[in-house]
Scaffold this motif. Sequence first.
Motif, short mmCIF file in Angstrom:
data_model
loop_
_atom_site.label_atom_id
_atom_site.label_comp_id
_atom_site.label_asym_id
_atom_site.label_seq_id
_atom_site.Cartn_x
_atom_site.Cartn_y
_atom_site.Cartn_z
N ALA B 238 46.69 26.92 51.61
CA ALA B 238 46.42 26.47 50.24
C ALA B 238 45.32 27.33 49.61
N ALA B 239 44.33 27.71 50.41
CA ALA B 239 43.26 28.58 49.90
C ALA B 239 43.83 29.91 49.44
N ARG B 240 44.70 30.48 50.27
CA ARG B 240 45.26 31.78 49.90
C ARG B 240 46.09 31.66 48.63
N ALA B 241 46.85 30.59 48.50
CA ALA B 241 47.65 30.41 47.29
C ALA B 241 46.74 30.29 46.06
N GLU B 242 45.66 29.55 46.19
CA GLU B 242 44.74 29.40 45.05
C GLU B 242 44.09 30.75 44.73
N GLN B 243 43.68 31.48 45.77
CA GLN B 243 43.07 32.79 45.53
C GLN B 243 44.06 33.72 44.84
N GLU B 244 45.31 33.67 45.26
CA GLU B 244 46.29 34.57 44.65
C GLU B 244 46.57 34.18 43.19
N ARG B 245 46.54 32.89 42.89
CA ARG B 245 46.66 32.46 41.49
C ARG B 245 45.50 33.05 40.68
N LEU B 246 44.31 33.02 41.24
CA LEU B 246 43.15 33.57 40.54
C LEU B 246 43.23 35.10 40.43
N CYS B 247 43.77 35.74 41.45
CA CYS B 247 43.97 37.20 41.37
C CYS B 247 44.90 37.54 40.21
N ALA B 248 45.96 36.76 40.05
CA ALA B 248 46.89 37.03 38.95
C ALA B 248 46.16 36.84 37.61
N LEU B 249 45.39 35.78 37.50
CA LEU B 249 44.63 35.53 36.27
C LEU B 249 43.65 36.67 35.99
N PHE B 250 43.08 37.22 37.06
CA PHE B 250 42.10 38.31 36.93
C PHE B 250 42.72 39.56 36.30
N GLY B 251 44.04 39.65 36.33
CA GLY B 251 44.73 40.78 35.70
C GLY B 251 44.31 40.97 34.26
N MET B 252 43.76 39.93 33.65
CA MET B 252 43.31 40.04 32.25
C MET B 252 42.26 41.13 32.04
N VAL B 253 41.53 41.50 33.08
CA VAL B 253 40.45 42.48 32.88
C VAL B 253 40.98 43.85 32.47
N SER B 254 42.27 44.08 32.67
CA SER B 254 42.84 45.40 32.36
C SER B 254 43.57 45.45 31.02
N VAL B 255 43.40 44.45 30.17
CA VAL B 255 44.16 44.48 28.92
C VAL B 255 43.72 45.60 27.97
N GLY B 256 42.45 46.02 28.08
CA GLY B 256 41.93 47.02 27.14
C GLY B 256 42.52 48.40 27.39
N ASP B 257 42.78 49.12 26.34
CA ASP B 257 43.38 50.45 26.42
C ASP B 257 42.36 51.46 26.95
N ALA B 302 45.69 35.86 26.22
CA ALA B 302 46.27 34.52 26.05
C ALA B 302 47.47 34.32 26.98
N ALA B 303 48.25 35.37 27.15
CA ALA B 303 49.42 35.25 28.04
C ALA B 303 48.97 35.01 29.49
N PHE B 304 47.90 35.67 29.90
CA PHE B 304 47.38 35.42 31.25
C PHE B 304 46.94 33.96 31.39
N LEU B 305 46.26 33.45 30.38
CA LEU B 305 45.81 32.06 30.43
C LEU B 305 47.00 31.11 30.49
N ALA B 306 47.99 31.39 29.66
CA ALA B 306 49.16 30.52 29.62
C ALA B 306 49.86 30.51 30.98
N ALA B 307 49.98 31.71 31.58
CA ALA B 307 50.67 31.80 32.88
C ALA B 307 49.92 31.01 33.95
N ALA B 308 48.62 30.88 33.78
CA ALA B 308 47.81 30.16 34.75
C ALA B 308 47.66 28.69 34.38
#
Lengths: 311, 311, 311, 311
Positions: B238-257, B302-308
């Motif tokens: 369960a910890a790994r699943a939660e961490q991976e959900r947070l890793c996906a959310l962290f993808g937001m840091v790369s939105v800037g060009d 916003a899409a990252f937030l929605a996905a999470a």
Amino acid sequence: MTLPAPLTGVVPPVCTPLTPDREVDVPSLLRLVDHLVAGGVHGLFVLGTTSEAAFLTDAQRRLVVETVTGRVEGRLPVLAGVIDMTTARVLDHVRAVTAAGADAVVVTAPFYTSTHPREIARHYRLVAAGSPVPVIAYDLPSGVHTKLPADVVLDLAAEGVLAGLKDSSGDLAGFRTVVSGARAHPGISGFSVLTGSELIIDAALAVGADGAVPGLANVDPEGYVRLDRLCRAGDLDAARAEQERLCALFGMVSVGDPARMGASSSALGAFKAALHLRGVIDCPVTAEPQVPLSAAEVERVAAFLAAAGLL
Amino acid sequence: MTLPAPLTGVVPPVCTPLTPDREVDVPSLLRLVDHLVAGGVHGLFVLGTTSEAAFLTDAQRRLVVETVTGRVEGRLPVLAGVIDMTTARVLDHVRAVTAAGADAVVVTAPFYTSTHPREIARHYRLVAAGSPVPVIAYDLPSGVHTKLPADVVLDLAAEGVLAGLKDSSGDLAGFRTVVSGARAHPGISGFSVLTGSELIIDAALAVGADGAVPGLANVDPEGYVRLDRLCRAGDLDAARAEQERLCALFGMVSVGDPARMGASSSALGAFKAALHLRGVIDCPVTAEPQVPLSAAEVERVAAFLAAAGLL
Amino acid sequence: MTLPAPLTGVVPPVCTPLTPDREVDVPSLLRLVDHLVAGGVHGLFVLGTTSEAAFLTDAQRRLVVETVTGRVEGRLPVLAGVIDMTTARVLDHVRAVTAAGADAVVVTAPFYTSTHPREIARHYRLVAAGSPVPVIAYDLPSGVHTKLPADVVLDLAAEGVLAGLKDSSGDLAGFRTVVSGARAHPGISGFSVLTGSELIIDAALAVGADGAVPGLANVDPEGYVRLDRLCRAGDLDAARAEQERLCALFGMVSVGDPARMGASSSALGAFKAALHLRGVIDCPVTAEPQVPLSAAEVERVAAFLAAAGLL
Amino acid sequence: MTLPAPLTGVVPPVCTPLTPDREVDVPSLLRLVDHLVAGGVHGLFVLGTTSEAAFLTDAQRRLVVETVTGRVEGRLPVLAGVIDMTTARVLDHVRAVTAAGADAVVVTAPFYTSTHPREIARHYRLVAAGSPVPVIAYDLPSGVHTKLPADVVLDLAAEGVLAGLKDSSGDLAGFRTVVSGARAHPGISGFSVLTGSELIIDAALAVGADGAVPGLANVDPEGYVRLDRLCRAGDLDAARAEQERLCALFGMVSVGDPARMGASSSALGAFKAALHLRGVIDCPVTAEPQVPLSAAEVERVAAFLAAAGLL
């Protein structure tokens, strides 16, 4: 006073003498200013890297600028570094040093944070908009871990954001790109291109530099003024000989044991030891957390001075 | 309050909400603190890198600490960064943040100047001697361009100079060396080893970390608190699943060009955009000279937030 | 032929023309050699970085050296790069290029593996011991990620291990330290100090360089030979003007789009495009995996040539 | 044999025993292979960084592969490094090692030349097109000075260019991005994600690694096989204890004096000294120009072995 455009000649980054308890030693700083002015320098740069600006508190920085501008009384331009991480913090320093009488501010790229060239340009535009005095860019990759791109510098010069460049990158080819670019650009005039590379000032002047900011000029201002004069007179053999004499003297920066201290601590410690040995300042101490030179290392500084006829 | 020894759990580096004219937005900061406390975090770290401490003036820094400690009123420990180049400047910040109520200070190695490991150790000793609260070392090679050597950290822990380490180096093997070394050393107890690597907190806790300082916890404090609880309960799947959900959310840091802005500006802009979209802060602006996210980039946040499931 | 001691003048790093299927294009290489010899150069350096040595197979390297030495027939010294990671591999190349007629070998510090200055010195001693021809050290921090320390170079020169230095570090102050040190050292004579910095050859000669290794001399050998002659004649204004003309021409190295290709691919692609446009080589292709210039980028190379009167 | 998809378990990078005159010591290499196979490892990786591939001539490399594949006779997969600067040179090595029986090739990004991510991708596509066996990417920023971007690796995996990744970057967060990305991608299956970080193998397996490539497994293969088994069995406390025992043993890599030799020479020297002390190989010598360990330093290696019960 108004900053000459361009600023030319020798503009030493003024060391900051400290007392044994690491406060600014005002009497020694006044003597150092007199020593440099008597040596014939063409301007003073306070709160630069060689001035240990990164080590001084805000109160100490203010005291340094007030002390130097008060002594110089407009006889020479006084440039002040405003070394800090980002825009708002730099602008606080701009206010402080200009209130204390600085004639220009010297500004690095942002550091600590990672930065994009567009953000570097934005930084300079905002600092210039908030500065009552001209802004000189300070290219110091060893400190801030980015190199100012020549095209960014030239664009900002053409916009009127930058009044000059102090280049301590060691990259003479990039320096020449700015020199040639500034000369060729119809929208740029009076832009000051200064080198911080104290071992190749003859070469920098030959490629078109306006002046130099040599740390070692604290120790031997007459030498650098002579070098500048010989270069401008076109007496290149004599210039090279003088530059090589100064290169030999510069060897003092390596007296510190690299197993025990950083290269910067060794260099700053050597300059201050030399000023102390020459009787200009009362105490050779450097700011914390720099490791001080040992007695044996100070002996080696003395040997460099003696070899150069300065002791 | 007294800093727990060791400090455990989730200690977010608190973002600093700004107004459109780049002043500290106190009402938004108070709401952010409430949001984090309600999320169950175990401490707050103000004036860290994610807090844009490098961009805030001294007056703004003071206001941040006062605001946060005033709201927290001792319910949680408040750690404060004292990010500056060298010893005397850091000590000025130590005085300011402890006067404003900070329970511990977080201190990087010197930067801008080049430094030797012995000078880094000397820096920490002097800061600790001048600090009324515990000192936590902040290992941030991306900002200060040196890595804190594990043996230096352990020696300083054994001397009582350091109370903990916040490791944002990304080097889990080096982190483990400190964790194991601190546990094995008879002279070290209560030393807090915290990871700043928000994508591998499960792994860091598994190798013995006491806690975590995840920037993304501004956006999703409940997620990180849940992750911490699952790890401590030994529910690793369960910890790994939660961490991976947070890793996906962290993808937001790369939105800037990256053709237009730095990676840091993109990440800080994304965190603030997410806090704005979630209704926690009034304005997503970042400090100068950071380039802001475009409207399209904010849409991607916003899409990252929605996905999470956070919008 | 015996390598002159010191070697002086212009020694271009010879491009390696390739066929469309990336084999060595021998007829084009022969024409390029003739073009350079006719341009008045003083030596040829094959299998350097500009020669794409890092991209050529061992068979291709051998073919290059045989082709060039066969054409030159001892009229000029032919230096050959032996670019490889460590000692035993470099010695295999030494055997191959000297069997093919090279008059000297050019050797970098070890790379891929991390190395200590003492291991760098050990490397040069072993290579020299196994080489039938003189060894020239190749200082290329951008490729090998270490800088050759001046004191190591001078010690090896005094031991007779090194016959010269090709400095592509861009650090003119460090270069001067070697020049001055070699001249001052009683145990060093005939040591060749060559600069690879094609934008500051006037400056390098002024500080005492013996010669230059400019990549752009493939495109405009006459220009560099003229520059060399003007410098030696002491006609510094004309020398500076010629150098600045070459600096403008060098702008071609930046035609490639940095979003699509590396800086090295852009520069090598531009040199080959220019040689193709000037009719010297049949095909402008660079070795894999370099991304080729687009047609529009080649147009920009043509514009640089036209502006320099070379088309 | 066909490479398992994915490859799992412990795949040591096999040291290359040398004779006192630096030739491949075939009998010792055969004993080392037997020692590893008896230890229960799941594959062998020859000609990696730990194998001193960067130091071996082409003839020596061939001999190593032939010796190992001849001994293994298909009982285990044999991966071979093809460490060289660019595409054509790497393809020459691919031909040699596959002719000698390698079951897969391990390929770094280009080095010595500066490279763009698109050129890195192009390199892998061309190598894979020319290779009769699967290609595994080798992420080694310390050697090649670029980091393989996770998105490049995943794109190439989806294209079928890459069969796996050997990650020696030390960046577990980036590693996790590849692990998660490969699992989530519908077009990727059987992709092998292997860690080279021998101090955090428990953590890497916990985040989803398929296997590990630990240099220290030369010295203690049973330990790493036990660690792998405990992790897969979910016995995490025992796994952590075993990993920590191996971390302590790994301390041997620092026995070499940093004033006298590089970190790599110290580590490789220690592994070979340990293999010699354990009676596996005849001679502990490392390749030139690496400085050898002193007798006192070898004593310290022996102490590490004794503490781990391996002597």
